[in-house]
Design an enzyme around this catalytic site. Structure first.
Site, PDB file in Angstrom:
ATOM      1  N   ASP A  69      -6.921  -1.342  -4.754  1.00 37.36           N
ATOM      2  CA  ASP A  69      -8.004  -0.995  -3.828  1.00 37.36           C
ATOM      3  C   ASP A  69      -8.928   0.054  -4.440  1.00 37.36           C
ATOM      4  OD1 ASP A  69      -6.865  -2.696  -1.912  1.00 37.36           O
ATOM      5  OD2 ASP A  69      -5.701  -1.065  -1.011  1.00 37.36           O
ATOM      6  N   ASP A 108       0.851  -1.188   0.000  1.00 40.40           N
ATOM      7  CA  ASP A 108       0.000   0.000   0.000  1.00 40.40           C
ATOM      8  C   ASP A 108       0.888   1.240   0.000  1.00 40.40           C
ATOM      9  OD1 ASP A 108      -2.444  -1.348   0.044  1.00 40.40           O
ATOM     10  OD2 ASP A 108      -2.469  -1.463   2.229  1.00 40.40           O
TER      11      ASP A 108
END
Length: 163
Positions: A140, A122
């Site tokens: 995402d 991330d």
């Protein structure tokens, strides 16, 4: 084989490849140019913050044992297969098939990370002053936007059924 892709919702699988490609490319750039937990400010509300997510959304289940890792992988794989089946069965609704392709592309991007690294990379850190939204990635974003399209499509279906 071509007829299978041209006459079903599977004709939108090209979008899956694009999402996976962009997701992998951006994660590679982050890993090559940043240290783990390093922050690089971009805008007043946006940073790059390199992190590893061992769980699912928002780090949920990140402190669990390896059973949960495989459980997550199996559940995500089942969802991907289910969405592929729906796309195959759904000939007419272009918008929903694009949404499903976005969800599948994002899920496969993160699934690749889970298999290859053992965690999801991330790096997008959205914040307002000192409040930070949980860090996320391109995959995402794709999953979120795809699900948003599914919800909007559902609202329109319900609206038209009531007319």
């Amino acid at each position: 084989m071509n007829k299978l892709f041209l006459t079903t919702g599977l004709r939108y699988l090209w979008l899956v490849s694009i999402i996976i490609g962009i997701d992998i490319l951006t994660k590679q750039k982050i890993m090559q140019n940043m240290y783990l937990h390093e922050t690089k400010p971009l805008l007043n509300f946006l940073n790059l913050f390199y992190s590893h997510n061992y769980g699912i959304a928002f780090g949920f289940l990140s402190k669990q044992n390896s059973f949960y890792k495989w459980f997550i992988i199996i559940i995500i794989s089942m969802i991907i297969l289910y969405l592929l089946f729906i796309m195959y069965s759904n000939h007419c609704n272009q918008n929903i098939n694009i949404a499903y392709a976005m969800i599948i592309g994002g899920a496969l991007g993160n699934l690749f990370d889970r298999f290859y690294y053992g965690y999801v990379i991330d790096f997008i850190d959205f914040h307002i002053n000192s409040w930070h939204f949980p860090t996320f990635n391109i995959a995402d974003c794709s999953i979120f936007i795809g699900n948003l399209f599914v919800m909007i499509d559902s609202v329109f279906i319900v609206y038209h059924l009531k007319k």
